[in-house]
Design a protein around this motif. Structure first.
Motif, PDB file in Angstrom:
ATOM      1  N   SER A  99       0.813  -1.157  -0.056  1.00 59.02           N
ATOM      2  CA  SER A  99       0.068   0.020   0.015  1.00 59.02           C
ATOM      3  C   SER A  99       0.846   1.303  -0.027  1.00 59.02           C
ATOM      4  CB  SER A  99      -1.036  -0.082   1.312  1.00 59.02           C
ATOM      5  OG  SER A  99      -0.171  -0.028   2.417  1.00 59.02           O
ATOM      6  N   ALA A 100       1.977   1.248   0.557  1.00 60.28           N
ATOM      7  CA  ALA A 100       2.912   2.559   0.512  1.00 60.28           C
ATOM      8  C   ALA A 100       3.367   2.752  -0.576  1.00 60.28           C
ATOM      9  CB  ALA A 100       4.135   2.100   1.408  1.00 60.28           C
ATOM     10  N   GLU A 101       3.678   1.779  -1.468  1.00 60.29           N
ATOM     11  CA  GLU A 101       4.123   2.099  -2.821  1.00 60.29           C
ATOM     12  C   GLU A 101       2.939   2.506  -3.724  1.00 60.29           C
ATOM     13  OE1 GLU A 101       6.161  -0.696  -6.598  1.00 60.29           O
ATOM     14  OE2 GLU A 101       6.436  -1.321  -4.574  1.00 60.29           O
ATOM     15  N   VAL A 102       1.746   1.883  -3.686  1.00 61.30           N
ATOM     16  CA  VAL A 102       0.761   2.409  -4.213  1.00 61.30           C
ATOM     17  C   VAL A 102       0.425   3.992  -4.207  1.00 61.30           C
ATOM     18  CG1 VAL A 102      -1.684   2.435  -4.810  1.00 61.30           C
ATOM     19  CG2 VAL A 102      -0.381   0.120  -4.817  1.00 61.30           C
ATOM     20  N   LEU A 103       0.432   4.336  -2.603  1.00 60.98           N
ATOM     21  CA  LEU A 103       0.332   5.536  -2.295  1.00 60.98           C
ATOM     22  C   LEU A 103       1.183   6.418  -2.795  1.00 60.98           C
ATOM     23  CD1 LEU A 103      -1.388   7.760  -0.518  1.00 60.98           C
ATOM     24  CD2 LEU A 103       0.364   7.007   1.523  1.00 60.98           C
ATOM     25  N   GLY A 104       2.732   6.097  -2.925  1.00 63.99           N
ATOM     26  CA  GLY A 104       3.738   6.785  -3.392  1.00 63.99           C
ATOM     27  C   GLY A 104       3.435   7.094  -5.040  1.00 63.99           C
ATOM     28  N   ALA A 105       2.931   6.167  -5.662  1.00 62.16           N
ATOM     29  CA  ALA A 105       2.659   6.234  -7.136  1.00 62.16           C
ATOM     30  C   ALA A 105       1.517   7.207  -7.505  1.00 62.16           C
ATOM     31  CB  ALA A 105       2.393   4.753  -7.809  1.00 62.16           C
ATOM     32  N   VAL A 106       0.640   7.133  -6.647  1.00 59.59           N
ATOM     33  CA  VAL A 106      -0.579   7.922  -6.678  1.00 59.59           C
ATOM     34  C   VAL A 106      -0.295   9.517  -6.189  1.00 59.59           C
ATOM     35  CG1 VAL A 106      -2.756   8.758  -5.599  1.00 59.59           C
ATOM     36  CG2 VAL A 106      -2.648   6.390  -6.126  1.00 59.59           C
ATOM     37  N   ALA A 107       0.479   9.912  -5.372  1.00 60.68           N
ATOM     38  CA  ALA A 107       1.046  11.123  -4.899  1.00 60.68           C
ATOM     39  C   ALA A 107       1.870  11.696  -5.991  1.00 60.68           C
ATOM     40  CB  ALA A 107       2.026  10.910  -3.662  1.00 60.68           C
ATOM     41  N   GLU A 108       2.778  10.745  -6.643  1.00 58.94           N
ATOM     42  CA  GLU A 108       3.443  11.235  -7.560  1.00 58.94           C
ATOM     43  C   GLU A 108       2.830  11.781  -8.951  1.00 58.94           C
ATOM     44  OE1 GLU A 108       6.247   8.073  -8.387  1.00 58.94           O
ATOM     45  OE2 GLU A 108       7.992   9.192  -7.385  1.00 58.94           O
ATOM     46  N   GLY A 109       1.770  10.906  -9.162  1.00 61.75           N
ATOM     47  CA  GLY A 109       0.793  11.360 -10.362  1.00 61.75           C
ATOM     48  C   GLY A 109      -0.150  12.321  -9.904  1.00 61.75           C
ATOM     49  N   VAL A 110      -0.478  12.869  -8.751  1.00 62.25           N
ATOM     50  CA  VAL A 110      -1.044  14.002  -8.423  1.00 62.25           C
ATOM     51  C   VAL A 110      -0.099  15.369  -8.525  1.00 62.25           C
ATOM     52  CG1 VAL A 110      -2.030  15.313  -6.514  1.00 62.25           C
ATOM     53  CG2 VAL A 110      -2.647  12.909  -7.109  1.00 62.25           C
ATOM     54  N   GLN A 111       0.945  14.994  -8.049  1.00 61.28           N
ATOM     55  CA  GLN A 111       2.027  16.008  -8.306  1.00 61.28           C
ATOM     56  C   GLN A 111       2.580  16.332  -9.648  1.00 61.28           C
ATOM     57  OE1 GLN A 111       6.346  14.732  -6.886  1.00 61.28           O
ATOM     58  NE2 GLN A 111       6.355  16.708  -5.752  1.00 61.28           N
ATOM     59  N   PHE A 125       0.255  16.147 -12.148  1.00 67.56           N
ATOM     60  CA  PHE A 125      -0.699  16.820 -12.757  1.00 67.56           C
ATOM     61  C   PHE A 125      -0.664  18.117 -12.385  1.00 67.56           C
ATOM     62  CE2 PHE A 125      -4.985  18.495 -11.879  1.00 67.56           C
ATOM     63  CZ  PHE A 125      -5.542  18.390 -13.194  1.00 67.56           C
ATOM     64  N   VAL A 126      -0.323  18.578 -10.885  1.00 63.44           N
ATOM     65  CA  VAL A 126      -0.414  19.833 -10.517  1.00 63.44           C
ATOM     66  C   VAL A 126       0.559  20.702 -11.220  1.00 63.44           C
ATOM     67  CG1 VAL A 126       0.055  21.443  -8.410  1.00 63.44           C
ATOM     68  CG2 VAL A 126      -1.259  19.250  -8.258  1.00 63.44           C
ATOM     69  N   MET A 127       1.774  20.003 -11.433  1.00 60.44           N
ATOM     70  CA  MET A 127       2.931  20.760 -11.918  1.00 60.44           C
ATOM     71  C   MET A 127       2.534  20.973 -13.564  1.00 60.44           C
ATOM     72  SD  MET A 127       6.557  19.601  -9.988  1.00 60.44           S
ATOM     73  CE  MET A 127       6.259  17.927 -10.456  1.00 60.44           C
ATOM     74  N   SER A 128       2.156  19.961 -14.348  1.00 63.15           N
ATOM     75  CA  SER A 128       1.965  20.105 -15.716  1.00 63.15           C
ATOM     76  C   SER A 128       0.625  21.069 -15.884  1.00 63.15           C
ATOM     77  CB  SER A 128       1.858  18.772 -16.480  1.00 63.15           C
ATOM     78  OG  SER A 128       0.626  18.269 -15.958  1.00 63.15           O
ATOM     79  N   HIS A 129      -0.097  21.059 -15.253  1.00 58.85           N
ATOM     80  CA  HIS A 129      -1.573  21.938 -15.480  1.00 58.85           C
ATOM     81  C   HIS A 129      -1.547  23.105 -14.993  1.00 58.85           C
ATOM     82  CE1 HIS A 129      -2.584  18.032 -17.304  1.00 58.85           C
ATOM     83  NE2 HIS A 129      -3.935  18.414 -17.451  1.00 58.85           N
ATOM     84  N   HIS A 130      -0.952  23.433 -13.651  1.00 62.83           N
ATOM     85  CA  HIS A 130      -0.986  24.593 -12.905  1.00 62.83           C
ATOM     86  C   HIS A 130       0.478  25.230 -12.882  1.00 62.83           C
ATOM     87  CE1 HIS A 130      -5.326  23.773 -12.023  1.00 62.83           C
ATOM     88  NE2 HIS A 130      -4.541  22.454 -11.471  1.00 62.83           N
ATOM     89  N   ARG A 131       1.382  24.559 -13.477  1.00 58.71           N
ATOM     90  CA  ARG A 131       2.857  25.244 -13.407  1.00 58.71           C
ATOM     91  C   ARG A 131       3.168  25.618 -11.918  1.00 58.71           C
ATOM     92  NH1 ARG A 131       3.853  23.812 -18.202  1.00 58.71           N
ATOM     93  NH2 ARG A 131       2.820  24.867 -20.185  1.00 58.71           N
ATOM     94  N   VAL A 132       2.932  24.818 -11.081  1.00 57.99           N
ATOM     95  CA  VAL A 132       3.209  25.135  -9.578  1.00 57.99           C
ATOM     96  C   VAL A 132       3.929  23.853  -9.272  1.00 57.99           C
ATOM     97  CG1 VAL A 132       2.182  25.327  -7.281  1.00 57.99           C
ATOM     98  CG2 VAL A 132       1.248  26.571  -9.421  1.00 57.99           C
ATOM     99  N   THR A 133       5.064  24.299  -8.434  1.00 54.91           N
ATOM    100  CA  THR A 133       5.747  23.224  -7.761  1.00 54.91           C
ATOM    101  C   THR A 133       4.946  22.792  -6.436  1.00 54.91           C
ATOM    102  OG1 THR A 133       7.704  24.011  -8.739  1.00 54.91           O
ATOM    103  CG2 THR A 133       8.074  22.478  -6.704  1.00 54.91           C
ATOM    104  N   TRP A 134       4.485  21.611  -6.187  1.00 54.76           N
ATOM    105  CA  TRP A 134       3.884  21.359  -5.051  1.00 54.76           C
ATOM    106  C   TRP A 134       4.199  19.868  -4.779  1.00 54.76           C
ATOM    107  CZ3 TRP A 134       0.649  17.172  -4.292  1.00 54.76           C
ATOM    108  CH2 TRP A 134       0.131  17.032  -3.243  1.00 54.76           C
ATOM    109  N   PRO A 135       4.307  19.339  -3.538  1.00 53.73           N
ATOM    110  CA  PRO A 135       4.643  20.313  -2.396  1.00 53.73           C
ATOM    111  C   PRO A 135       5.915  20.899  -2.277  1.00 53.73           C
ATOM    112  CG  PRO A 135       4.376  18.073  -1.784  1.00 53.73           C
ATOM    113  CD  PRO A 135       4.292  17.975  -3.154  1.00 53.73           C
ATOM    114  N   VAL A 136       6.243  21.913  -1.353  1.00 52.48           N
ATOM    115  CA  VAL A 136       7.539  22.394  -1.366  1.00 52.48           C
ATOM    116  C   VAL A 136       8.058  22.432   0.235  1.00 52.48           C
ATOM    117  CG1 VAL A 136       8.720  24.714  -1.220  1.00 52.48           C
ATOM    118  CG2 VAL A 136       6.965  24.161  -3.149  1.00 52.48           C
ATOM    119  N   CYS A 137       9.145  22.215   0.309  1.00 54.40           N
ATOM    120  CA  CYS A 137       9.796  22.206   1.864  1.00 54.40           C
ATOM    121  C   CYS A 137       9.564  23.590   2.421  1.00 54.40           C
ATOM    122  CB  CYS A 137      11.165  21.705   1.770  1.00 54.40           C
ATOM    123  SG  CYS A 137      12.003  21.596   3.260  1.00 54.40           S
ATOM    124  N   GLY A 138       9.062  23.698   3.455  1.00 53.16           N
ATOM    125  CA  GLY A 138       9.065  24.891   4.396  1.00 53.16           C
ATOM    126  C   GLY A 138      10.263  25.404   4.753  1.00 53.16           C
TER     127      GLY A 138
END
Length: 79
Positions: free
Chosen positions: A14-26, A28-41
């Motif tokens: 499940s950790a590997e699936v969660l990691g793959a989904v997180a990369e996919g969302v990341q 998507f956000v970067m390619s469609h919104h041109r925003v780096t997400w998430p960012v280290c505070g």
């Protein structure tokens, strides 16, 4: 089984699936919104998916040579 763009993730881990989904969302956000997400505070750098003690985490490459874990991807998991 999870499909992210052209990648397929098929694992009982499940950790590997969660990691793959997180990369996919990341991606998507970067390619469609041109925003780096998430960012280290602390360092202002974009985070990457990593694994720590069998948990999917957001990692920052800033700071030490190996970088550091910022948080678990699953907000219910405390590191």
């Amino acid at each position: 089984m999870v499909h992210i763009k052209s990648a397929e993730v098929s694992t009982p881990d499940s950790a590997e699936v969660l990691g793959a989904v997180a990369e996919g969302v990341q991606e998507f956000v970067m390619s469609h919104h041109r925003v780096t997400w998430p960012v280290c505070g602390e360092h202002g750098r974009g985070l990457h998916v990593g694994y720590f003690h069998e948990t999917a985490v957001w990692k920052c490459a800033g700071g030490t040579t190996d970088g550091h874990v910022v948080s678990a991807i699953d907000p219910a998991v405390q590191l």
